[in-house]
Design an enzyme around this catalytic site. Structure first.
Site, PDB file in Angstrom:
ATOM      1  N   SER A   1      22.482  11.689  28.913  1.00  0.00           N
ATOM      2  CA  SER A   1      23.162  10.579  29.588  1.00  0.00           C
ATOM      3  C   SER A   1      23.707   9.587  28.568  1.00  0.00           C
ATOM      4  CB  SER A   1      22.170   9.861  30.496  1.00  0.00           C
ATOM      5  OG  SER A   1      21.236   9.169  29.687  1.00  0.00           O
ATOM      6  N   LYS A   2      24.496   8.666  29.076  1.00  0.00           N
ATOM      7  CA  LYS A   2      25.062   7.624  28.208  1.00  0.00           C
ATOM      8  C   LYS A   2      23.924   6.811  27.582  1.00  0.00           C
ATOM      9  CE  LYS A   2      28.214   3.740  28.113  1.00  0.00           C
ATOM     10  NZ  LYS A   2      27.221   2.723  27.751  1.00  0.00           N
ATOM     11  N   ARG A   3      22.867   6.616  28.361  1.00  0.00           N
ATOM     12  CA  ARG A   3      21.730   5.839  27.850  1.00  0.00           C
ATOM     13  C   ARG A   3      21.121   6.493  26.604  1.00  0.00           C
ATOM     14  NH1 ARG A   3      17.485   4.915  31.727  1.00  0.00           N
ATOM     15  NH2 ARG A   3      19.113   4.820  33.280  1.00  0.00           N
TER      16      ARG A   3
ATOM     17  N   ASP B   1      23.326   5.603  23.733  1.00  0.00           N
ATOM     18  CA  ASP B   1      23.165   4.200  23.315  1.00  0.00           C
ATOM     19  C   ASP B   1      21.875   4.026  22.521  1.00  0.00           C
ATOM     20  OD1 ASP B   1      25.490   3.676  24.622  1.00  0.00           O
ATOM     21  OD2 ASP B   1      24.545   2.824  26.410  1.00  0.00           O
TER      22      ASP B   1
END
Ligand code: GLU
Length: 512
Positions: free
Chosen positions: A267-269, A272
């Site tokens: 995921s994008k998380r 990040d």
């Protein structure tokens, strides 16, 4: 039956930035099409107006272009080519007839239940720990053309009441299907609900539009993410109900791209948290929100594509570096694994490093140009290309060209204290002074000649080669790293070399 022409499509919904998993789906479709001499189509599935994001379509087109995944038909193809309109909202009016065809054949029905009524039923189901499903069990108690009288249905339709069209999922049928990657898959229709096919806003849902378009566009293989596997039985039943079973595409559901650590879908998380992008390009959303992209982080598309290809597919050999043409040649669905593949950020960097090394000096000079412009540096393309050739082994990202090669353009502003401490010993200044005299006398500044003469001098004087060369490097680079010393001298030229060495001599204090 004659072999069908291979026609595949990438069918993203424009609901946000295209995730790298989506790019991989597009890539596998593209590779499969090209390998089999077929067509690759780009179709924008924008029937869900509530999730529509304005910038998303342009982002999809630009991302595929950056990767070199060029559609033969559809959105993003130049108007001279066989152009779309492969945007479902533009084809909106066309789907209705198929929804009605399904009603006529008894495979679908009108449903008049309001969103409020359905929400209430869902809430009640939640409270009673018995989730509400619109299916064979509940449909006869709900407000639809199966449960209501013919007259009542007519009345509602004639009065312009809002309705949706739902698929009438057959009861208790075992469906045995074949997926090119997962092999045999089995579903029982009782596990499935009566999906909405056509909405009250006059738009088809994903399921109807997707199947109708695949049929009309003569799609031979549906290659898509694993999250759509659960929709496969409905799609197959739609093909059957519409009488298109003989031209039904083959299905291949690609395994997930997994988190580098832990479990689940990348995921994008994760990006990040661990410091890597999950999108191909820098993204600016409709509300101004941003997300980082591979392109702007300094990745080259060849590396990004190479890395993606190996997430789920394997060539069956030790080869790791593939050009697009090689991928096309080698690709097959048989070599796509069933299980998810872990994304590896470090390996992704490695691919970039390998690809940058493979580029010529002038190709790298193009990547370097905007960085140099930002630093206000002017240099000929030829000079920049030469520099790139000298430092390409040392870079991982395009922007490293500056941190690894600035000294070819500007004099160092400071000197590394650690190198001073280690190398700028009491006898260094006298040696460097003498070396300057030598540099001044020399006229041939080609690297090899200068090196041979300098080595002869150092030997004659019985200086420590390491010490002298490190002090000289410190003077021209400001640090203990960089290209071959005498190459640097040749590149920056006699005057600049002498000026830098002199300045170092005037500035650096002997280490205690
Ligand atoms: N529109 C769907 C998506 O967003 C397409 C799924 C499919 O390829 O059938 O992924």
């Amino acid at each position: 039956m004659a072999e069908r022409r291979v026609r595949v499509r990438f069918a993203p919904s424009p609901t946000g930035p295209l995730h790298m998993g989506g790019v991989r789906t597009a890539l596998f479709n593209y590779l499969f099409a090209k390998k089999n001499g077929g067509d690759f189509l780009l179709r924008i599935e924008d029937t869900d107006q509530t999730r529509f994001v304005k910038n998303a379509e342009a982002y999809i087109v630009e991302s595929l272009k950056w990767c070199g995944i060029n559609p033969d038909e559809g959105i993003g193809v130049t108007p001279e080519g066989p152009y779309g309109p492969y945007r479902q909202s533009d084809r909106k009016t066309m789907y209705k007839q198929y929804a009605y065809q399904l009603i006529e054949s008894g495979n679908a029905y009108f449903a008049f239940d309001t969103p409020e009524e359905l929400t209430k039923l869902r809430e009640k189901g939640e409270q009673e720990k018995n989730p509400f499903v619109y299916n064979y069990k509940t449909r006869m108690e709900l407000c639809n053309s199966l449960a209501l009288s013919k007259e009542e249905v007519e009345k509602r339709l004639n009065s312009g009441e809002n309705f949706v069209i739902r698929f009438k999922m057959p009861e208790n049928q075992d469906i045995y299907l074949y997926d090119e990657i997962r092999k045999d898959v089995h579903f029982n229709t009782n596990e499935l609900d009566d999906k909405v096919l056509y909405k009250s806003d006059g738009m088809p849902t994903y399921h109807l539009a997707n199947v109708v378009d695949d049929y009309l566009m003569k799609i031979s293989h549906v290659i898509r993410g694993e999250e759509w596997l659960s929709s496969m039985p409905l799609h197959v039943l739609l093909y059957r109900a519409l009488g298109w079973e003989d031209v039904m595409p083959k299905f291949a559901h690609l395994p997930l791209i997994l988190k580098p650590v832990g479990h689940g879908k990348l995921s994008k998380r994760d990006g990040d948290k661990l410091g890597f992008p999950v999108f191909p390009l820098f993204w600016v959303g409709d509300e101004g929100e941003t997300a980082s992209g591979y392109r702007e982080t300094g990745y080259v598309p060849e590396a990004f594509v190479n890395m993606l290809a190996l997430l789920g597919w394997n060539p069956g050999t030790e080869q790791e570096i593939f050009t697009m043409d090689e991928l096309i040649k080698e690709f097959s669905l048989e070599r796509v694994g069933k299980s998810g593949s872990k994304f590896d950020p470090e390996k992704t960097k490695w691919f970039n490093q390998q690809w940058l090394r493979r580029k010529s000096g002038s190709e790298l000079a193009e990547l370097f140009a905007p960085i140099l412009a930002e630093k206000n540096v002017q240099a000929s393309t030829e000079y920049v290309a030469k520099v790139c050739d000298m430092i390409k082994e040392r870079i991982v990202f395009a922007q490293d060209l500056w941190s690894q090669g600035y000294y070819f353009f500007v004099a160092p502003e400071s000197y590394d204290e650690k190198v001073i401490k280690k190398r700028w010993k009491a006898d260094a200044p006298a040696q460097i002074q003498e070396f300057i005299e030598f540099l001044k006398k020399e006229t041939d500044y080609t690297s090899a000649t200068l090196e041979a003469k300098a080595m002869a001098l150092i030997q004659e004087k019985q200086w420590n080669v390491g010490q002298v060369c490190n002090c000289l490097r410190l003077a021209v680079v400001g640090a203990g790293m960089g290209a071959h010393l005498f190459d640097i001298f040749e590149m920056i030229g006699k005057d600049e070399t002498i000026a830098r060495v002199q300045k170092a001599l005037d500035t650096i204090k002997v280490a205690e």
